[in-house]
Design a protein around this motif. Sequence first.
Motif, PDB file in Angstrom:
ATOM      1  N   UNK A  85     102.845  73.480  38.768  1.00 21.01           N
ATOM      2  CA  UNK A  85     103.775  72.759  39.641  1.00 21.01           C
ATOM      3  C   UNK A  85     105.215  73.252  39.525  1.00 21.01           C
ATOM      4  N   UNK A  86     105.856  73.416  40.676  1.00 12.14           N
ATOM      5  CA  UNK A  86     107.275  73.761  40.701  1.00 12.14           C
ATOM      6  C   UNK A  86     108.130  72.544  41.037  1.00 12.14           C
ATOM      7  N   UNK A  87     107.523  71.512  41.604  1.00 13.74           N
ATOM      8  CA  UNK A  87     108.226  70.269  41.910  1.00 13.74           C
ATOM      9  C   UNK A  87     107.333  69.107  41.515  1.00 13.74           C
ATOM     10  N   UNK A  88     107.815  68.287  40.573  1.00 15.57           N
ATOM     11  CA  UNK A  88     107.072  67.114  40.126  1.00 15.57           C
ATOM     12  C   UNK A  88     108.003  65.917  40.223  1.00 15.57           C
ATOM     13  N   UNK A  89     107.554  64.912  40.963  1.00 13.66           N
ATOM     14  CA  UNK A  89     108.291  63.655  41.096  1.00 13.66           C
ATOM     15  C   UNK A  89     107.278  62.561  40.774  1.00 13.66           C
ATOM     16  N   UNK A  90     107.395  61.969  39.581  1.00 13.30           N
ATOM     17  CA  UNK A  90     106.330  61.120  39.054  1.00 13.30           C
ATOM     18  C   UNK A  90     106.897  59.836  38.456  1.00 13.30           C
ATOM     19  N   UNK A  91     106.381  58.709  38.903  1.00 11.60           N
ATOM     20  CA  UNK A  91     106.689  57.374  38.373  1.00 11.60           C
ATOM     21  C   UNK A  91     108.185  57.053  38.347  1.00 11.60           C
ATOM     22  N   UNK A 101     117.569  67.664  51.644  1.00  8.27           N
ATOM     23  CA  UNK A 101     117.725  68.219  52.993  1.00  8.27           C
ATOM     24  C   UNK A 101     118.048  69.699  53.021  1.00  8.27           C
ATOM     25  N   UNK A 102     118.671  70.232  51.982  1.00  7.15           N
ATOM     26  CA  UNK A 102     119.031  71.652  51.957  1.00  7.15           C
ATOM     27  C   UNK A 102     117.909  72.530  51.417  1.00  7.15           C
ATOM     28  N   UNK A 103     116.868  71.933  50.841  1.00  6.93           N
ATOM     29  CA  UNK A 103     115.776  72.713  50.258  1.00  6.93           C
ATOM     30  C   UNK A 103     115.052  73.482  51.363  1.00  6.93           C
ATOM     31  N   UNK A 104     115.122  74.802  51.265  1.00  5.24           N
ATOM     32  CA  UNK A 104     114.534  75.673  52.281  1.00  5.24           C
ATOM     33  C   UNK A 104     113.290  76.391  51.799  1.00  5.24           C
ATOM     34  N   UNK A 106     110.319  76.884  48.423  1.00  8.11           N
ATOM     35  CA  UNK A 106     109.693  76.784  47.113  1.00  8.11           C
ATOM     36  C   UNK A 106     108.866  78.052  46.987  1.00  8.11           C
ATOM     37  N   UNK A 107     109.322  78.943  46.129  1.00  6.41           N
ATOM     38  CA  UNK A 107     108.774  80.298  46.073  1.00  6.41           C
ATOM     39  C   UNK A 107     107.369  80.349  45.477  1.00  6.41           C
ATOM     40  N   UNK A 108     107.125  79.535  44.471  1.00  7.07           N
ATOM     41  CA  UNK A 108     105.845  79.608  43.758  1.00  7.07           C
ATOM     42  C   UNK A 108     105.484  78.226  43.235  1.00  7.07           C
ATOM     43  N   UNK A 109     104.204  77.908  43.256  1.00  4.47           N
ATOM     44  CA  UNK A 109     103.741  76.665  42.654  1.00  4.47           C
ATOM     45  C   UNK A 109     103.546  75.541  43.657  1.00  4.47           C
ATOM     46  N   UNK A 110     102.955  74.479  43.182  1.00  6.68           N
ATOM     47  CA  UNK A 110     102.626  73.315  44.001  1.00  6.68           C
ATOM     48  C   UNK A 110     103.648  72.208  43.761  1.00  6.68           C
ATOM     49  N   UNK A 111     103.617  71.225  44.636  1.00  6.29           N
ATOM     50  CA  UNK A 111     104.432  70.022  44.474  1.00  6.29           C
ATOM     51  C   UNK A 111     103.494  68.868  44.153  1.00  6.29           C
ATOM     52  N   UNK A 112     103.876  68.064  43.187  1.00 10.32           N
ATOM     53  CA  UNK A 112     103.101  66.871  42.845  1.00 10.32           C
ATOM     54  C   UNK A 112     104.031  65.666  42.899  1.00 10.32           C
ATOM     55  N   UNK A 113     103.705  64.759  43.793  1.00 12.41           N
ATOM     56  CA  UNK A 113     104.515  63.558  43.995  1.00 12.41           C
ATOM     57  C   UNK A 113     103.568  62.380  43.851  1.00 12.41           C
ATOM     58  N   UNK A 114     103.778  61.587  42.798  1.00 13.10           N
ATOM     59  CA  UNK A 114     102.773  60.594  42.436  1.00 13.10           C
ATOM     60  C   UNK A 114     103.418  59.350  41.839  1.00 13.10           C
ATOM     61  N   UNK A 131     107.319  77.190  52.179  1.00 15.71           N
ATOM     62  CA  UNK A 131     106.593  78.286  51.529  1.00 15.71           C
ATOM     63  C   UNK A 131     105.125  77.908  51.411  1.00 15.71           C
ATOM     64  N   UNK A 132     104.417  78.663  50.613  1.00 19.46           N
ATOM     65  CA  UNK A 132     102.984  78.388  50.413  1.00 19.46           C
ATOM     66  C   UNK A 132     102.835  77.336  49.332  1.00 19.46           C
ATOM     67  N   UNK A 133     103.220  76.119  49.678  1.00 19.79           N
ATOM     68  CA  UNK A 133     103.231  75.027  48.709  1.00 19.79           C
ATOM     69  C   UNK A 133     102.053  74.114  48.956  1.00 19.79           C
ATOM     70  N   UNK A 134     101.261  73.915  47.928  1.00 20.11           N
ATOM     71  CA  UNK A 134     100.196  72.924  47.996  1.00 20.11           C
ATOM     72  C   UNK A 134     100.774  71.621  47.490  1.00 20.11           C
TER      73      UNK A 134
END
Length: 138
Positions: A85-91, A101-104, A106-114, A131-134
């Motif tokens: 994961x390159x972006x984790x937003x958890x609890x 809003x400025x985030x254009x 994500x070069x590598x990795x997945x995002x996990x929002x939980x 990007x190729x974000x799962x």
Amino acid sequence: MDIRNNPSKLTDLENCTIVDGFVRILFLNDNEQMEPQDLSKYSFPKLRVISGYLFLYRVYGLVSLRTLFPNLVMIGGSELFYKKYSLVIFENPQLREIGLESLKYIKNGAARIQNNGQLCYLDTIDWARLGKVKCIFL
């Protein structure tokens, strides 16, 4: 940058334009009687790039990332959380919006929002544009 338990440590990001590595923010506060931290006074408009990952876990009082990282353009994912994961937003119990809003890109990795009980409208984000974000939403 590993910022834990004390929001005043956020000032370590004050003059950063690029973080070479990760930004991990954790306020481990299991005592629900305590007042959430006032994070609205913290803003890091100079920060544009995080080369590793952005990780937010139990950041009490965080309503949006809009003010915290208003000009974050890229998360590189050169270093991944759990090698995935390159972006984790958890609890984050008060989080209502992501607001990056400025985030254009994500070069590598997945995002996990939980487990962000008040977070809405995740389905309106065009993740493919970043990007190729799962994305994993639980």
